[in-house]
Scaffold this active site. Structure first.
Site, PDB file in Angstrom:
ATOM      1  N   SER A  31      44.809  33.344  33.143  1.00  0.00           N
ATOM      2  CA  SER A  31      44.119  32.445  34.073  1.00  0.00           C
ATOM      3  C   SER A  31      44.903  31.132  34.191  1.00  0.00           C
ATOM      4  CB  SER A  31      42.685  32.248  33.592  1.00  0.00           C
ATOM      5  OG  SER A  31      41.928  31.554  34.532  1.00  0.00           O
ATOM      6  N   HIS A  48      43.741  35.149  37.489  1.00  0.00           N
ATOM      7  CA  HIS A  48      42.659  34.534  38.264  1.00  0.00           C
ATOM      8  C   HIS A  48      43.259  33.701  39.385  1.00  0.00           C
ATOM      9  CE1 HIS A  48      39.722  34.763  34.636  1.00  0.00           C
ATOM     10  NE2 HIS A  48      39.838  35.915  35.271  1.00  0.00           N
ATOM     11  N   ASP A  71      37.025  35.392  30.156  1.00  0.00           N
ATOM     12  CA  ASP A  71      37.300  36.707  30.736  1.00  0.00           C
ATOM     13  C   ASP A  71      38.388  37.402  29.907  1.00  0.00           C
ATOM     14  OD1 ASP A  71      37.173  38.814  32.501  1.00  0.00           O
ATOM     15  OD2 ASP A  71      38.469  37.884  34.004  1.00  0.00           O
TER      16      ASP A  71
END
Lengths: 275, 221
Positions: free
Chosen positions: B31, B58, B151
């Site tokens: 991310s 992401h 995540d």
């Protein structure tokens, strides 16, 4: 045997049973996504395994209906992919305007967000009353919701942003009435839309369409079912008609691709050639 | 010897301790700080790296395909944004497209989904890891890199449960440490390494495909 193999067998048996008892065929849905959705349903259903669920699922329609809702709901938003709607407005509508009346099939409309987006766009372009949109879905519960045209008010900010990016000409707030936590879409948007059940896995074509819209529905299907859908769309479309797919769906590597020209390259808008 | 053991997995679903492992794929979740981290990691892998690499970075829903192009230009391996029904090929890097989850199908294809956000993200690392683990099992290497959320930790746990190998970027080395930390907290991680050592580790693991050094047998699990 890996635990996953047991579950894979259970899922296959379950889908086979569902097909035989209820006539809904999910055997040609891509495994990975349907498995995720089924597991999500299972976790909320209270059953420990698919085998355990199967007995009641095959006997009680209400259990099946909850499964159906769980595995067929496609989430969407108004003016999802604003660049796509802008391209429809600028590059497709000018062609549609040359007809006295146009027919549109929106396959897999879910709760109707994209159907209403299209209606707003067409009405703003002066086509109100000059089109009929058949918005179909396999899931009658979401169709009911779609025809009501009521959305959570919390979504309106995002939808308004999308609408503006998509080249909207008015104020988005003109299209709904806010009541408590809900936004009720204006009746003028509904009058040219017909919501109807249609199952892409088993049902037939819609004749003589000028535009077919099916976005992010076929990504859940295995190649054979995708092919079936594309054939269905192809035979529904008039020459010179438009086919709109999701941003990651393409006619590349497809046989019917030869009969279509790509209109707005990365936005998956295709036009069926004459002859 | 190794092949014989591999062909006869135990009935309880666990892998025999002495079996040789043959890796089939690498999945990476990243991310905040990902553009830099991916350039560094992929930049150090040679064009001959034999495994497919599937990546969730992401990214905002309306981003274009710029990242795949950038990485493709700067890395020896071929990098592309995943298209639905892409066949998973060795030595190719697939990046999840903005606004879609990336999943692995049993037949060796990729698929996409527009399902709701998972772990507040779409694409979600958890979705990729869980679907890849179901297909590749112990043939999967899962990597969690820098990121400012959680995540990937559930997905990495699933990869471990199905017998795969878990690698996490050393939080001290990560631009944002939450994602590596969450992954380490969620499951028994096999390797915690800095970005600099990761390409060498991957090449070492991938090389076990064909030749299994005697002294490494049994160390996988």
């Amino acid at each position: 045997m890996k635990p996953d193999e047991v579950e894979d067998v259970e899922i296959r048996l379950l889908l086979e049973g569902v097909q035989r008892i209820y006539g809904y065929d999910f055997r040609d849905y891509a495994d990975a996504s349907i498995k995720r959705r089924l597991n999500h349903w299972l976790a909320e259903s209270g059953f420990d395994t698919f085998s355990q669920a199967q007995s009641r699922l095959l006997r009680e329609r209400s259990v099946f209906e909850s499964l159906l809702r769980g595995i067929t709901v496609n989430v969407t938003e108004m003016f999802r992919d604003p660049a796509f709607f802008r391209a429809v407005r600028e590059q497709v509508v000018p062609f549609l305007k040359t007809y006295p009346f146009v027919k549109i099939w929106h396959a897999g409309c879910a709760t109707g967000e994209e159907a209403y987006s299209m209606a707003i766009l067409l009405n703003e372009e002066g086509m109100a009353g000059r089109y009929r949109m058949y918005a179909t879905d396999i899931n009658e519960t979401v169709l009911q919701k779609a025809s009501e045209g009521v959305m959570p008010i919390t979504e309106m900010q995002r939808f308004t942003r999308n609408y503006q990016k998509a080249g909207g000409r008015a104020s988005f707030a003109d299209y709904y009435t806010a009541r408590y936590d809900r936004a009720i879409l204006s009746a003028a948007l509904k009058k040219d839309i017909v919501f109807a059940p249609h199952n892409l896995a088993v049902d037939g074509e819609f004749g003589e369409m000028n535009l077919v819209l099916c976005r992010n529905v076929m990504i859940y299907f295995k190649p054979a079912l995708k092919e079936r859908c594309l054939r269905l769309f192809d035979s529904s479309l008039l020459a010179g008609g438009f086919l709109c797919l999701g941003l990651k769906e393409s006619l590349e590597r497809r046989k019917m691709g030869e009969r279509y020209e790509e209109l707005a390259a990365p936005l998956r808008i295709y036009r069926k050639r004459y002859g | 010897m190794a092949e014989t053991l591999d062909a006869n997995p135990r009935q309880d679903g666990t892998a025999p301790k002495t079996a040789a492992r043959s890796f089939e794929a690498v999945t990476i979740g990243v991310s905040t700080g990902g553009v830099h981290a991916l350039q560094k990691l992929l930049g150090q892998l040679p064009a001959t790296f034999p495994l497919p690499i599937l990546i969730v970075q992401h990214i905002s829903a309306d981003a274009d395909s710029g990242l795949a192009k950038l990485l493709d230009e700067r890395c020896p391996l071929r990098v592309k944004e995943a298209d639905e029904q892409d066949e998973i090929r060795p030595g190719t890097v697939y990046l999840a497209p903005p606004n879609y989850h990336l999943l692995v199908e049993r037949e060796g294809f990729l698929s996409l989904s527009a399902d709701p956000y998972v772990s507040f993200a779409r694409p979600s690392v958890d979705v990729l890891f869980e679907s890849a683990a179901a297909v590749f099992g112990r043939g999967l290497i899962g990597i969690v890199l820098t990121g400012a959320n959680f995540d990937g930790s559930q997905g990495l746990k699933t990869i471990k449960r199905k017998g795969g190998v878990a690698i996490v970027q050393d939080p001290a080395d990560a631009e944002a440490r939450q994602m590596p930390q969450a992954a380490i907290a969620a499951t028994g991680v096999d390797y915690v390494v800095a970005l600099d050592g990761m390409a060498a580790l991957l090449q070492k693991l991938a090389a076990r495909r064909n030749t299994i050094p005697h002294d490494e047998k049994g160390r996988d699990d």
